[in-house]
Structures are given as C-alpha cells and as structure tokens.
Design an enzyme around this catalytic site. Structure first.
Site, PDB file in Angstrom:
ATOM      1  N   ARG A  26     -17.660   5.251  -4.315  1.00  0.00           N
ATOM      2  CA  ARG A  26     -18.232   6.550  -4.637  1.00  0.00           C
ATOM      3  C   ARG A  26     -17.239   7.702  -4.484  1.00  0.00           C
ATOM      4  O   ARG A  26     -17.246   8.653  -5.276  1.00  0.00           O
ATOM      5  CB  ARG A  26     -19.458   6.792  -3.750  1.00  0.00           C
ATOM      6  CG  ARG A  26     -20.354   7.957  -4.196  1.00  0.00           C
ATOM      7  CD  ARG A  26     -21.438   8.191  -3.176  1.00  0.00           C
ATOM      8  NE  ARG A  26     -22.479   9.114  -3.649  1.00  0.00           N
ATOM      9  CZ  ARG A  26     -23.259   9.820  -2.847  1.00  0.00           C
ATOM     10  NH1 ARG A  26     -23.109   9.718  -1.525  1.00  0.00           N
ATOM     11  NH2 ARG A  26     -24.183  10.619  -3.335  1.00  0.00           N
ATOM     12  N   ALA A  78     -23.988  14.135  -7.597  1.00  0.00           N
ATOM     13  CA  ALA A  78     -23.935  12.683  -7.380  1.00  0.00           C
ATOM     14  C   ALA A  78     -25.235  12.306  -6.684  1.00  0.00           C
ATOM     15  O   ALA A  78     -25.529  12.786  -5.588  1.00  0.00           O
ATOM     16  CB  ALA A  78     -22.724  12.309  -6.523  1.00  0.00           C
ATOM     17  N   SER A  79     -26.017  11.465  -7.317  1.00  0.00           N
ATOM     18  CA  SER A  79     -27.355  11.144  -6.810  1.00  0.00           C
ATOM     19  C   SER A  79     -27.294  10.336  -5.526  1.00  0.00           C
ATOM     20  O   SER A  79     -26.270   9.723  -5.192  1.00  0.00           O
ATOM     21  CB  SER A  79     -28.124  10.344  -7.869  1.00  0.00           C
ATOM     22  OG  SER A  79     -28.218  11.058  -9.069  1.00  0.00           O
ATOM     23  N   MET A  80     -28.401  10.338  -4.783  1.00  0.00           N
ATOM     24  CA  MET A  80     -28.517   9.493  -3.601  1.00  0.00           C
ATOM     25  C   MET A  80     -28.309   8.037  -3.992  1.00  0.00           C
ATOM     26  O   MET A  80     -28.940   7.554  -4.941  1.00  0.00           O
ATOM     27  CB  MET A  80     -29.905   9.636  -2.973  1.00  0.00           C
ATOM     28  CG  MET A  80     -30.194  10.967  -2.341  1.00  0.00           C
ATOM     29  SD  MET A  80     -31.912  11.073  -1.736  1.00  0.00           S
ATOM     30  CE  MET A  80     -31.880   9.792  -0.465  1.00  0.00           C
TER      31      MET A  80
END
Length: 387
Positions: A26, A78-80
C-alpha cells in the site's frame, strides 16, 4: 494491516486475497503527504519527510487516507483495506482459480485513484485482464507510475467512468471505487450476461452508505442486494451541467426555487428529527431511497431555534424546517414550503420503515429490467415506499 482486516471481517480473508495484499504494498501508492481524520470532523496532514514513522503506520492501518484535496474538500483517497477486501469478496474475486470471477476474469475498475486497488486486481486476475478508468488525467498518470513501480501493468484509461470502457468488454466484474445513486446503463451493457457482477458503493442525497452487488441476468436484467458497509466519495463527472436520467435515490443538481412554489405552511410533528437524521444508518438509508432528492443539515447556531433540522430538495426549491425548542421533545414545529411537502414525505417514509420491521441495509435489494429499476425489501415485490 491484515491483522486489522481480519478483526473487521471476523476471520482471515481467502488465501488469494492475502497473497495479493502481500505482493502489492500500500505505501507505494501513497503520496508524501496524506491526511488522517482528526476526530473532530476535519483532517490533519502527515508528511513522510517530517514524521516517517507515523506516515508508515498510517499507510498500513485499516483507515481511509485522504490523498488529495480540491477546493478545500477531499477529492481522492486510499480506501480502508477492510472495505477493499469486502468489495473484492462481493465481486467474487476471492473465489478459487478456475471460477469465472477467479484468476483470468476480465475486470473493469471505475475510479483508479492512487492505483492501489488496480494493483490488487492485477495480482488477482493478471495485468492483461484489468482495465481501470480515471476521470482526472493527473491522477491517472500518477496511478500509472505507481503501478509501474509495483510491477503492475493494467490498461489505464482517462475517461468518464459512467461510460465504462466498451473496448475491453464484456467484463466478468465491474467494480467502482466511488458511490452512485443509480447504476449507469453502460455498465449493464458491458458486463457479461448472464453471471457478471457489478459492485458499487451507494449514495442518496440523504445518506451515503451501503454497497450494492448485482448479478447480471439475460437481456439486460440484473438483480442484487445492498450490504451494510462502505461510505465512499461520490462519482465525479466531467461536466456538472450534463443532464442525468433520474433513478431511485438520484441526487439532483442544485438550482433555484421554481416559480409558483407554495407559500410556507406551519404545523407540528411528533416525529423526532433525530429519529430520521440522528445517525441511525438503517433509517437514514431507507429515507434516502424513499424520498429521492431530499437532503438534510443541522443548524445549532440558535439563530432560529435551539436546534433546527433543515430538509431541502434543490431541484424543486422545496424546503422544510423542524425546530426543537430546547424544552420538550414530545412535539416539534414544522414549516414546509415548495411543491414538495418534504417533511410529510420523510414522515411517511419513516412510518413505512417501521411497518417493514425497521429493516437493516442488508434486507434491501434492487432489480433492473429494460432500464427500469425496482427497489425492494427482502424480495422483489415488497416495495420500499407505501403504495
């Protein structure tokens, strides 16, 4: 990060997803400055250069990270990771190899953002099987660089996500990383029929919450259910004045009141404004479906009342206010104006929700046939709104 994801899911994700998360890191998709929620409704910046340990901890937390602001508002994030996993599972991308949604499936991602989700898709189904569409050419270029640095090479397209990307279809999976208030017809036309899947977060003017998972049938039909997770930014469009075809829960464009709007009418209500706009996501989700176009805001300035709920439909110029006098919660003053009696509609919707047994988001579904959409509770035919 996967430990936090496991806690959210109540168990480990499938092996294929775990492998994808280990391969696609990530932090490689994040800019040097990110923003975290500050716990007070705002955001605080975290710079990798100034605070590398905190930046790295945030990169591998199960938290949404804002990566860009536009006009003072978050415009990319940036999504969970746990939300990403849930959406991939709904799309069937955690299924064993050899399945239609497994390795080798053709996937259309809508909303490239940082490129992280596209990277995970590449790890799951292969680079050549993934097409990702991004409206913003700057974001698309940055995402392509992030993907290249991570060893991923999907097809990155600059375009309007509402149009999909016909050259790469038909797709086994269409996956959106933003919320919508209706399913664009182009997506239905580009997903494999029968059996293809469309997974997209949902939004209404009243409530941005929930994820819709549709399975395509034959002859333009699709059906599926909502799921009680996810709150994503809404789909951006290239032209704010572009006409839209209204659908269930469609969010209307802002405009002035229509001429001939009815004069304000005063009354009282026993329905508490907190019951419909106080954070009960099940109730708010239902009202968003049943009273399309209606949005709300709280006024605690004390200028008009100790607490006021404002309800608005900008398309028709209709408005309603519900005032709490600071003393009695048995009754509230209501003023309504415009072509729609919005508080009456909200009240009817809430009573219908109670009549249905106060259903949670997971009990709702959507069927689409020949361009017409039907919202239902538990099974097709049980209407969301009172007949």
């Amino acid at each position: 990060m996967l430990v936090a994801v496991r806690e959210q899911l109540g168990g480990p994700p499938p092996a294929r997803l775990r492998q994808a998360f280990h391969r696609v890191r990530r932090h490689r998709f994040l800019p040097g400055r990110i923003w975290l929620r500050d716990g007070s409704g705002g955001y605080e910046p975290v710079d990798r250069a100034a605070d590398p340990d905190r930046w790295a901890a945030a990169a591998y937390s199960d938290e949404p990270l804002v990566t860009r602001f536009t006009d003072g508002q978050p415009s990319s994030s940036a999504s969970m990771p746990s939300m990403v996993v849930r959406m991939l599972l709904l799309a069937g991308l955690g299924e064993p190899r050899g399945s239609r949604q497994g390795a080798g499936a053709r996937v259309l991602e809508l909303g490239t953002g940082t490129g992280y989700n596209a990277g995970l898709l590449c790890a799951l189904v292969g680079d050549r099987q993934v097409t990702t569409v991004e409206l913003d050419p700057v974001l698309a270029a940055e995402a392509q660089e992030n993907l290249k640095a991570s060893g991923c090479a999907p097809t990155v397209v600059v375009g309007d996500a509402a149009d999909g990307w016909p050259p790469g279809g038909p797709y086994d999976t269409v996956l959106a990383t933003f919320s919508v208030d209706r399913v664009p017809p182009a997506w239905l036309g580009q997903v494999r029929s029968p059996g293809g899947r469309i997974v997209v977060p949902w939004a209404s003017a009243w409530c941005t919450y929930g994820t819709l998972a549709l399975t395509a049938g034959r002859a333009g039909r699709a059906e599926g259910r909502f799921h009680s997770f996810a709150s994503f930014m809404q789909m951006a469009r290239p032209d704010p004045d572009r006409p839209e075809t209204a659908g269930p829960g469609s969010v209307p464009k802002r405009c002035g009141p229509r001429s001939g709007a009815s004069a304000a009418a005063c009354a009282s209500t026993t329905l508490s404004p907190w019951a419909v706009a106080g954070g009960d996501l099940d109730a708010e989700f239902h009202i968003g479906l049943a009273v399309p176009g209606a949005s709300f805001a709280w006024d605690t300035s004390g200028e008009h009342a100790p607490t006021r709920l404002l309800v608005d439909d900008a398309t028709t110029g209709s408005r309603a206010t519900v005032d709490y006098d600071g003393r009695s919660a048995a009754a509230f003053s209501v003023t309504q104006a415009g072509p729609r009696l919005l508080w009456d509609e909200v009240t009817t919707a809430f009573r219908r929700w109670e009549e249905l047994g106060r259903p949670g988001v997971d009990r709702y579904g959507l069927s689409i046939e020949e361009g017409a959409a039907e919202l239902w509770v538990d099974s097709p035919g049980t209407a969301v709104t009172a007949r």
